[in-house]
Design an enzyme around this catalytic site. Sequence first.
Site, PDB file in Angstrom:
ATOM      1  N   LEU A  85      29.546  17.988  37.425  1.00 25.99           N
ATOM      2  CA  LEU A  85      28.511  18.664  36.635  1.00 25.99           C
ATOM      3  C   LEU A  85      27.283  19.038  37.465  1.00 25.99           C
ATOM      4  CD1 LEU A  85      28.803  16.553  33.371  1.00 25.99           C
ATOM      5  CD2 LEU A  85      29.811  18.791  33.870  1.00 25.99           C
ATOM      6  N   CYS A  86      27.438  19.069  38.772  1.00 25.51           N
ATOM      7  CA  CYS A  86      26.336  19.392  39.678  1.00 25.51           C
ATOM      8  C   CYS A  86      26.182  20.913  39.789  1.00 25.51           C
ATOM      9  CB  CYS A  86      26.653  18.779  41.042  1.00 25.51           C
ATOM     10  SG  CYS A  86      25.292  18.774  42.176  1.00 25.51           S
ATOM     11  N   HIS A  87      24.943  21.389  39.767  1.00 26.76           N
ATOM     12  CA  HIS A  87      24.689  22.818  39.907  1.00 26.76           C
ATOM     13  C   HIS A  87      24.886  23.264  41.353  1.00 26.76           C
ATOM     14  CE1 HIS A  87      22.426  21.894  36.214  1.00 26.76           C
ATOM     15  NE2 HIS A  87      22.663  23.148  35.899  1.00 26.76           N
ATOM     16  N   MET A 121      21.871  14.925  45.029  1.00 31.17           N
ATOM     17  CA  MET A 121      23.326  14.835  45.159  1.00 31.17           C
ATOM     18  C   MET A 121      23.800  15.454  46.466  1.00 31.17           C
ATOM     19  SD  MET A 121      24.018  12.981  42.668  1.00 31.17           S
ATOM     20  CE  MET A 121      25.741  12.880  43.071  1.00 31.17           C
ATOM     21  N   GLU A 122      23.132  16.498  46.916  1.00 33.51           N
ATOM     22  CA  GLU A 122      23.502  17.124  48.181  1.00 33.51           C
ATOM     23  C   GLU A 122      23.250  16.177  49.354  1.00 33.51           C
ATOM     24  OE1 GLU A 122      23.452  20.255  45.220  1.00 33.51           O
ATOM     25  OE2 GLU A 122      22.096  18.597  45.611  1.00 33.51           O
ATOM     26  N   ASP A 136      37.218   7.980  59.615  1.00 32.71           N
ATOM     27  CA  ASP A 136      38.430   8.685  60.016  1.00 32.71           C
ATOM     28  C   ASP A 136      38.569   8.751  61.535  1.00 32.71           C
ATOM     29  OD1 ASP A 136      40.803  10.332  59.545  1.00 32.71           O
ATOM     30  OD2 ASP A 136      39.585  11.962  60.364  1.00 32.71           O
TER      31      ASP A 136
END
Length: 172
Positions: A85-87, A121-122, A136
């Site tokens: 739901l992130c823009h 969030m970014e 990794d």
Amino acid sequence: MTLEGPDPDAGAPALTHFSDGLPRMVDVSNKAPTARTATAEAWVRLPPEARAALEAGTNAKGDPLIVARLAGLAASKRTAELITLCHPLPVTGAEVRVTLEPAGVRVKATVRTTGPTGVEMEALTAVTVAALNVYDMLKAASKALEITGIRLLAKTGGKSGDYEAPSRAPWP
């Protein structure tokens, strides 16, 4: 709570990401664009064999710190593809630093935008994906690497104002 979502008649506070019990993206079209920044960090715990491979430059896959930095930068721009739901935001600047420190590998990212919603969030996605890339790149040296300490360090701008996380020692 039902399979469709919370009961709207239960007197619960309104949920911003739900409407009529169903998920939705919050409408930010009436919010004025403002300058916003967010800084986040993550840590990768290194078992002795992974640290030794990193310090000696003998990691068969190459330099995990450089690869992680690039991965974090790319992730900051693709957050809306990963967080449901992130823009999608125009990332106007991003810095990702990946450093070897006594406590392990520290990943720190600062992301900037001028937009109607924040870039927390970014920044969090950038450090998380960068940390996953460290894992990794070093997993051949040890499977016991541990990603930890993912958190927002600071943010500026927006209706909720500025935020700074309390200081604490690096990941223990």
